[in-house]
Scaffold this active site. Structure first.
Site, PDB file in Angstrom:
ATOM      1  N   CYS A   1      -2.402   0.628 -24.928  1.00  0.00           N
ATOM      2  CA  CYS A   1      -2.701   1.286 -23.315  1.00  0.00           C
ATOM      3  C   CYS A   1      -1.647   0.847 -22.716  1.00  0.00           C
ATOM      4  O   CYS A   1      -1.220   0.701 -22.052  1.00  0.00           O
ATOM      5  CB  CYS A   1      -3.829   1.047 -23.219  1.00  0.00           C
ATOM      6  SG  CYS A   1      -4.633  -0.910 -23.208  1.00  0.00           S
TER       7      CYS A   1
ATOM      8  N   GLU B   1      -3.267  -8.425 -26.608  1.00  0.00           N
ATOM      9  CA  GLU B   1      -1.631  -8.752 -25.762  1.00  0.00           C
ATOM     10  C   GLU B   1      -1.091  -9.736 -25.658  1.00  0.00           C
ATOM     11  O   GLU B   1      -0.725 -10.150 -25.580  1.00  0.00           O
ATOM     12  CB  GLU B   1      -3.006  -8.074 -24.510  1.00  0.00           C
ATOM     13  CG  GLU B   1      -3.430  -8.279 -24.328  1.00  0.00           C
ATOM     14  CD  GLU B   1      -4.117  -7.820 -22.610  1.00  0.00           C
ATOM     15  OE1 GLU B   1      -3.146  -7.759 -22.115  1.00  0.00           O
ATOM     16  OE2 GLU B   1      -5.320  -8.029 -21.971  1.00  0.00           O
TER      17      GLU B   1
ATOM     18  N   ARG C   1     -12.261  -1.468 -19.154  1.00  0.00           N
ATOM     19  CA  ARG C   1     -11.664  -2.959 -19.509  1.00  0.00           C
ATOM     20  C   ARG C   1     -13.134  -3.861 -18.793  1.00  0.00           C
ATOM     21  O   ARG C   1     -12.922  -3.565 -17.309  1.00  0.00           O
ATOM     22  CB  ARG C   1     -10.420  -3.400 -19.587  1.00  0.00           C
ATOM     23  CG  ARG C   1     -10.251  -4.547 -19.345  1.00  0.00           C
ATOM     24  CD  ARG C   1      -8.423  -4.812 -19.055  1.00  0.00           C
ATOM     25  NE  ARG C   1      -8.002  -4.650 -18.492  1.00  0.00           N
ATOM     26  CZ  ARG C   1      -6.279  -4.440 -17.942  1.00  0.00           C
ATOM     27  NH1 ARG C   1      -6.019  -4.918 -18.995  1.00  0.00           N
ATOM     28  NH2 ARG C   1      -5.977  -4.914 -16.741  1.00  0.00           N
TER      29      ARG C   1
ATOM     30  N   ASN D   1       2.290  -4.557 -23.048  1.00  0.00           N
ATOM     31  CA  ASN D   1       3.025  -4.838 -21.469  1.00  0.00           C
ATOM     32  C   ASN D   1       3.332  -6.271 -21.200  1.00  0.00           C
ATOM     33  O   ASN D   1       4.249  -7.153 -20.896  1.00  0.00           O
ATOM     34  CB  ASN D   1       1.991  -4.946 -20.437  1.00  0.00           C
ATOM     35  CG  ASN D   1       2.591  -3.064 -20.417  1.00  0.00           C
ATOM     36  OD1 ASN D   1       3.019  -1.939 -20.944  1.00  0.00           O
ATOM     37  ND2 ASN D   1       1.273  -2.547 -18.949  1.00  0.00           N
ATOM     38  N   ASP D   2       1.792  -7.163 -22.610  1.00  0.00           N
ATOM     39  CA  ASP D   2       1.378  -8.211 -21.815  1.00  0.00           C
ATOM     40  C   ASP D   2       1.502  -8.899 -23.317  1.00  0.00           C
ATOM     41  O   ASP D   2       2.865  -9.881 -23.861  1.00  0.00           O
ATOM     42  CB  ASP D   2       0.378  -8.787 -22.362  1.00  0.00           C
ATOM     43  CG  ASP D   2      -0.109  -9.060 -20.225  1.00  0.00           C
ATOM     44  OD1 ASP D   2       0.315  -9.788 -19.571  1.00  0.00           O
ATOM     45  OD2 ASP D   2      -1.015  -8.883 -19.914  1.00  0.00           O
TER      46      ASP D   2
ATOM     47  N   HIS E   1       0.655  -1.160  -0.026  1.00  0.00           N
ATOM     48  CA  HIS E   1      -0.232  -0.052  -0.354  1.00  0.00           C
ATOM     49  C   HIS E   1       1.327   1.288   0.589  1.00  0.00           C
ATOM     50  O   HIS E   1       0.570   2.513  -0.979  1.00  0.00           O
ATOM     51  CB  HIS E   1      -1.271  -0.066   1.235  1.00  0.00           C
ATOM     52  CG  HIS E   1      -2.312  -0.540   1.081  1.00  0.00           C
ATOM     53  ND1 HIS E   1      -2.336  -1.856   1.561  1.00  0.00           N
ATOM     54  CD2 HIS E   1      -2.886  -0.968  -0.395  1.00  0.00           C
ATOM     55  CE1 HIS E   1      -3.424  -2.462   1.702  1.00  0.00           C
ATOM     56  NE2 HIS E   1      -3.573  -1.845  -0.264  1.00  0.00           N
TER      57      HIS E   1
ATOM     58  N   ARG F   1       6.991 -10.725 -16.606  1.00  0.00           N
ATOM     59  CA  ARG F   1       7.204  -9.342 -17.107  1.00  0.00           C
ATOM     60  C   ARG F   1       7.444  -8.698 -15.383  1.00  0.00           C
ATOM     61  O   ARG F   1       7.857  -7.430 -15.267  1.00  0.00           O
ATOM     62  CB  ARG F   1       6.202  -9.013 -17.685  1.00  0.00           C
ATOM     63  CG  ARG F   1       4.618  -8.300 -16.583  1.00  0.00           C
ATOM     64  CD  ARG F   1       3.606  -8.015 -17.597  1.00  0.00           C
ATOM     65  NE  ARG F   1       2.880  -6.856 -17.077  1.00  0.00           N
ATOM     66  CZ  ARG F   1       2.062  -6.461 -17.662  1.00  0.00           C
ATOM     67  NH1 ARG F   1       0.976  -7.103 -18.184  1.00  0.00           N
ATOM     68  NH2 ARG F   1       1.110  -5.494 -16.607  1.00  0.00           N
TER      69      ARG F   1
ATOM     70  N   ARG G   1      -8.493   0.449 -15.303  1.00  0.00           N
ATOM     71  CA  ARG G   1      -8.142  -1.345 -14.728  1.00  0.00           C
ATOM     72  C   ARG G   1      -9.305  -1.820 -13.871  1.00  0.00           C
ATOM     73  O   ARG G   1      -9.182  -1.301 -12.964  1.00  0.00           O
ATOM     74  CB  ARG G   1      -6.584  -1.798 -14.540  1.00  0.00           C
ATOM     75  CG  ARG G   1      -5.774  -1.261 -15.563  1.00  0.00           C
ATOM     76  CD  ARG G   1      -5.259  -1.192 -15.276  1.00  0.00           C
ATOM     77  NE  ARG G   1      -3.831  -2.008 -16.075  1.00  0.00           N
ATOM     78  CZ  ARG G   1      -3.046  -1.307 -16.283  1.00  0.00           C
ATOM     79  NH1 ARG G   1      -2.421   0.082 -16.439  1.00  0.00           N
ATOM     80  NH2 ARG G   1      -2.005  -1.559 -17.721  1.00  0.00           N
TER      81      ARG G   1
HETATM   82  C1  PEP Z   1      -1.774  -4.794 -21.200  1.00  0.00           C
HETATM   83  O1  PEP Z   1      -1.323  -5.799 -20.920  1.00  0.00           O
HETATM   84  O2  PEP Z   1       0.100  -3.966 -21.796  1.00  0.00           O
HETATM   85  C2  PEP Z   1      -1.858  -3.440 -20.273  1.00  0.00           C
HETATM   86  C3  PEP Z   1      -2.169  -2.526 -20.801  1.00  0.00           C
HETATM   87  O3  PEP Z   1      -2.805  -5.076 -19.365  1.00  0.00           O
HETATM   88  P1  PEP Z   1      -2.261  -5.170 -17.896  1.00  0.00           P
HETATM   89  O4  PEP Z   1      -0.730  -4.027 -17.776  1.00  0.00           O
HETATM   90  O5  PEP Z   1      -2.983  -4.268 -16.618  1.00  0.00           O
HETATM   91  O6  PEP Z   1      -1.529  -6.261 -17.975  1.00  0.00           O
HETATM   92 MG    MG Z   2      -2.546  -6.727 -20.027  1.00  0.00          MG
END
Ligand code: PEP
Ligand code: MG
Length: 569
Positions: A501, A430, A331, A453-454, A188, A464, A295
């Site tokens: 995103c 993703e 989402r 990101n994924d 936190h 990651r 999110r």
């Molecule tokens: C992603 O995977 O790029 C994404 C935006 O979602 P998250 O980071 O929440 O997995």
């Molecule tokens: Mg993701």
């Protein structure tokens, strides 16, 4: 001396160390004859603790919003929990011991149970239990609470841990940043540091003990390091970096209400990623033209149980109203992987990132999915909502997701509840399989949003979350960039708009290339929006387009990085 930790909140701070001592009181076991009186003393302390917590809830709510104040509501609940309080009372009465001892031992036992769980979220809750126990022990001992809110001189706080109560009292004019021995990005204190906007380096380990009161520190939250008593050269480098950052941020304000448009009139959208209704205002004040990703799992994570349709409806409605007609992509639940819900246990998996998560879980637990979709549909009347499914890996999943949405629409119609029938539905791209078949997926969606990101972790097989292989996690990966181009091209062939995103969308070195590929929307953390817009306004679309075929021919990340560096301003 350079000490390494985890980068928990970005930014740079330079200042004197203020070491926060751990509670240095000793708890000794004392035999008590008048155990009824001792129990009364304990109960009075609990009541005082509740009043203190209520005050903390009020100030946190004011300073940081409802979601953060929930941390203390959970503490308050603990003091109202007959099992927790009852176990301590029983110990006082049955074992005839002093309240401090009964409280310390009971809470430690409980905290150790949480700590032993194989779940980051639950482990962090041990800190909450200790925080509550230490508050009551201080009351029992008549010790004034260390009040971080009373710090008068600028400093960087160094401590073993910072409790959520400590962090919530931080005045960012005085506390320039903090570093702790334990803790990680899901704690936190890290969440609060990010929302106040001060740098934080956590999980430093025992090395933190080398820092002494009044040592001069450079806290580099971007790189997760603390430089202790730096030499003049390092200090001056960091000072000029800080000045540049401040100057740069000041200059960016002028872009706040401007369009994101290139010198040759290609207009795109720069949006923000948010995790709560409160973040929506932050997005707007940072000049976002919309929300490219809400999110929603954070809404679920801040509750003790699954949020009801009503609770979700009001959160979504609030965001949509705050955005006043600007596009808001919400989402659906992306739980699983590293994001867990304590009240929704998922069986232990060998590869949770490849497992039962996101749309897979939602299609299996239609009850959970439908509650969210109904709330979203009802909220659709209050702004420009777009619904997005995460982790789509094939066409069947997309069709099934849409079928559940249709089912919810049918129910609402029967119940004579209004909603926007034309609400757009899109998917996150993703997973590499989705990128590869984006031509067929494009025919059945209203939009794509690329989740880099994924996409990077799945395309390059790099976890990651694993710092040991983080050197392989690369935004400039030619394989990932090819997939991104494929998705944009396939989306456009069907006349669908394509956004991004993932974190890559805010990467200044890559924006020219992404723009050249034709990306329509760039969604990023709110603090990056103005910088991205300033970059876009300085580019020519026609020039950016020329970068694309050249980059597609290059075989390594380094070559691409180098090429972009040399061929963009
Ligand atoms: C992603 O995977 O790029 C994404 C935006 O979602 P998250 O980071 O929440 O997995
Ligand atoms: Mg993701």
């Amino acid at each position: 001396m350079v000490i390494k930790g985890i980068s928990a909140s970005s930014g740079i701070a330079i200042g004197k160390a203020l070491i926060l001592k751990e509670d240095d009181y000793e708890i000794v076991k004392k035999d008590v004859v008048e155990c009824e009186c001792e129990n009364e003393r304990f109960k009075e302390a609990i009541e005082k603790g509740k009043v203190q917590l209520q005050n903390t809830i009020n100030t946190t709510m004011e300073k940081l919003g409802e979601e953060k104040s929930k941390i203390f509501e959970a503490h308050l609940l603990m003091l109202d929990d007959p099992e927790f309080v009852g176990a301590i009372s029983s110990k006082i009465l049955l074992e005839k011991v002093n309240a401090e001892y009964a409280l310390k031992t009971t809470s430690e036992e409980l905290a150790s149970i949480f700590e032993a769980l194989d779940n980051d979220y639950m482990r962090e809750r041990a800190a909450d239990i200790r925080d509550v126990a230490s508050r009551i022990i201080r009351i029992l001992k008549g010790i004034e609470s260390v009040c971080i809110g009373d710090i008068k001189e600028e400093c960087i706080i160094i401590s073993k841990d910072l409790t959520p109560s400590d962090t919530a009292q931080i005045d960012k004019e005085k506390v320039l940043g903090f570093a702790t021995e334990i803790g990680g990005i899901t704690s936190h204190s890290a969440i609060i540091a990010r929302s106040i906007g001060i740098p934080a380096v956590l999980g430093v380990g025992k090395e933190i003990n080398h820092i002494k009161d009044n040592d001069l520190l450079i806290l580099d939250g971007d790189n997760g390091i603390i430089i202790v008593n730096p030499d003049d050269k390092t200090l001056n480098n960091y000072k000029s970096k800080m000045l540049n950052d401040i100057e740069f941020k000041k200059n960016l304000i002028k872009f706040k209400d401007m369009e994101s448009i290139t010198l040759d009139n290609r207009k795109v959208e720069v949006a923000a990623n948010i995790g709560s209704a409160k973040d929506a205002l932050n997005a707007i004040s940072n000049g976002a033209e919309g929300v490219g990703l809400f999110r929603t799992e954070f809404l679920y994570m801040s509750k003790e149980e699954l949020p009801s349709e009503e609770e979700q409806f009001s959160a979504y409605k609030e965001v949509l109203e705050k955005l006043e007609g600007k596009p808001v992509i919400i989402r659906t639940l992306d739980i699983g992987g590293d994001k867990k819900l304590p009240y929704l246990p998922i069986e232990e998996e060998l590869n949770p990132f490849l497992g039962y998560r996101a749309i897979r879980l939602c299609l299996d637990r239609k009850d959970i999915f439908k509650t969210q979709l109904r709330a979203l549909l009802r909220a659709s009347l209050y702004g420009n909502l777009k619904i997005m499914f995460p982790m789509i890996s094939n066409l069947k999943e997309l069709r099934e997701g849409k079928a559940v949405l249709e089912e919810c629409k049918g129910e609402l119609r029967k119940e004579k509840i209004d909603f926007n029938d034309k609400v757009q539905v899109g998917i996150m791209v993703e997973i590499p399989s989705a990128a590869v078949i984006s031509d067929v997926l494009a025919k059945e969606v209203d939009f794509f949003s690329i989740g880099t990101n994924d996409l990077i972790q799945y395309t390059t097989a790099v976890d990651r979350m694993n710092e040991k292989v983080s050197y392989l996690y690369d935004f400039f990966s030619p394989a990932v960039l090819r997939l991104i181009k494929t998705v944009i091209d396939n989306g456009h062939k069907e006349g669908k708009y394509v956004g991004m995103c993932g974190e890559m969308a805010g990467n200044i070195e890559l924006i020219p290339l992404l723009l050249g590929m034709g990306l329509d929307e760039f969604s990023m953390s709110a603090s990056s929006v103005l910088r991205a817009r300033a970059t876009i306004k300085n580019l020519k679309y026609e020039e950016c387009k020329k970068l694309v075929p050249k980059v597609m021919e290059l075989g390594t990340s380094d070559e691409i990085r180098e090429f972009l560096k040399n061929n963009t301003k």
